[in-house]
Design a protein around this motif. Sequence first.
Motif, short mmCIF file in Angstrom:
data_model
loop_
_atom_site.label_atom_id
_atom_site.label_comp_id
_atom_site.label_asym_id
_atom_site.label_seq_id
_atom_site.Cartn_x
_atom_site.Cartn_y
_atom_site.Cartn_z
N SER A 180 0.66 -0.87 -0.08
CA SER A 180 -0.29 0.04 0.13
C SER A 180 1.20 1.14 0.22
N SER A 181 1.88 1.29 1.24
CA SER A 181 3.02 2.17 0.49
C SER A 181 3.52 2.43 -0.54
N LEU A 182 3.78 1.51 -0.76
CA LEU A 182 4.75 1.72 -2.02
C LEU A 182 4.18 1.63 -3.40
N THR A 183 2.95 1.46 -4.09
CA THR A 183 1.72 1.92 -4.23
C THR A 183 2.08 2.95 -4.88
N ILE A 184 2.65 4.47 -3.60
CA ILE A 184 2.63 6.27 -4.07
C ILE A 184 3.44 6.41 -4.60
N SER A 185 5.04 5.32 -3.14
CA SER A 185 5.98 6.39 -3.51
C SER A 185 6.77 5.26 -4.85
N ASN A 186 6.59 4.21 -4.96
CA ASN A 186 7.41 3.32 -5.89
C ASN A 186 6.46 2.39 -6.42
N PRO A 187 5.31 2.96 -8.02
CA PRO A 187 4.74 1.92 -8.27
C PRO A 187 5.56 0.48 -8.07
N THR A 188 6.48 0.43 -9.01
CA THR A 188 7.39 -0.61 -9.84
C THR A 188 7.58 -1.61 -9.34
N LYS A 189 8.35 -1.00 -7.97
CA LYS A 189 8.26 -1.98 -6.56
C LYS A 189 6.95 -2.68 -6.22
N ALA A 190 6.49 -1.69 -6.27
CA ALA A 190 5.12 -2.19 -5.45
C ALA A 190 4.33 -3.79 -6.68
N GLN A 191 5.09 -3.11 -7.75
CA GLN A 191 4.23 -4.56 -8.68
C GLN A 191 5.56 -5.86 -8.08
N GLU A 192 6.29 -5.58 -7.88
CA GLU A 192 7.62 -6.76 -8.23
C GLU A 192 6.62 -7.50 -6.88
N MET A 193 6.59 -6.73 -5.68
CA MET A 193 6.21 -7.13 -4.74
C MET A 193 5.08 -8.19 -4.42
N VAL A 194 3.95 -7.60 -5.68
CA VAL A 194 2.96 -8.12 -5.18
C VAL A 194 2.93 -9.50 -6.04
N GLU A 229 10.85 -8.98 0.77
CA GLU A 229 11.42 -7.84 2.55
C GLU A 229 11.77 -7.06 1.59
N LYS A 230 13.40 -7.31 0.81
CA LYS A 230 14.28 -6.09 -0.05
C LYS A 230 13.68 -5.77 -0.63
N ILE A 231 12.76 -5.58 -1.49
CA ILE A 231 11.94 -4.47 -2.11
C ILE A 231 11.65 -3.55 -0.86
N ARG A 232 11.59 -3.78 0.68
CA ARG A 232 10.60 -2.99 1.50
C ARG A 232 12.06 -2.32 1.94
N PHE A 233 13.15 -3.39 2.56
CA PHE A 233 14.51 -2.56 3.42
C PHE A 233 15.52 -1.95 2.42
#
Length: 347
Positions: A180-194, A229-233
Amino acid sequence: MRHPFINSRILILYYAIFWVAIGAANALIQIFWSNMELTKAFLESMVNFLLYPVLGASIWFIVKYNGVKESDWLWTGLYHLIGATILNAIWLYLSFMLIKMIDESHLSLMYSDLPSRVLAGYVLYMVYVVFFYAVNYYQTLKEKVKREAELKTLVREAELSALKSQINPHFLFNSLNSISSLTISNPTKAQEMVINLSNFMRYSLQHDQEETVSLEKELENIKLYLSIEKIRFGKKLNPVFNIEDACLQAQIPNMILQPLFENAIKYGVYEATGPVGITTSCKNKDGYALIIIDNEYEVDSIKNKGEGIGLRNIRQRLDLIYGNPDLLKIMDKKTSFRVELAIPQKK
């Protein structure tokens, strides 16, 4: 419950050997002690110790369907008295018929010994009743123990399933918050995380019915989890694996490592300002697969917290599976945490 002689061929073999031996011993006593003729001695033994055991096997059904109960013991005694009378009548009738067919001259001895034979018939009936009550009690107790063991297994499986069900929603909740946080700050990483989360959950569902998996498979899942988690940190999270090849096929409870890595991230990486290493090693030691996870933490950022749901979950699972919750040990080395997980391996 079937007749014990049908359930066990060994029992009926012992039964036959016992009565043949008793009959042979009785015949020899009659020959050498009472000077009875050989033919009559063995005929007498056959009637008393071979014919009655054949008929006596039917007493099982009287015992089985008329168990001893405090409330109706008089009725039970009456059933057995009637059963003994009927069985003795059949036994005496068949005995006289056999004697008449084989050696009619022996009938006079049969008539003279009739009262003692009737008494012997009732005594033998009582012996059979005691024997079959003992067998019935043993079989009932055995079935009860078996049912209790099956019930314990079902309860254990239910408890394990409940413990497993605590892991995925907890992790999923945290991951969805991050997405949810990444969809705003980094949509590409949010997609990878999904995508990674989808693969991770697929693995969890595939192995949910298996109690144990190889360490190699579990590590593949852990690396998938760490990639999420690597995407987050980012660079803050630095996992390192030093696993001996001999450990890769070790069998461990599925999904048991993920809470340990989640804890390492929570207490080591989450509050850190710089890179934090998480080192995982494994070696075989004295019949155990010893898995060690070391994670660094910054002393100023760590908060004093007790065991969370993840560690309690692991201890409960270890207790249910191996009967020992102390297979998990946690040590605080002031600048790092060390977790040692000793998983017993079958030889």
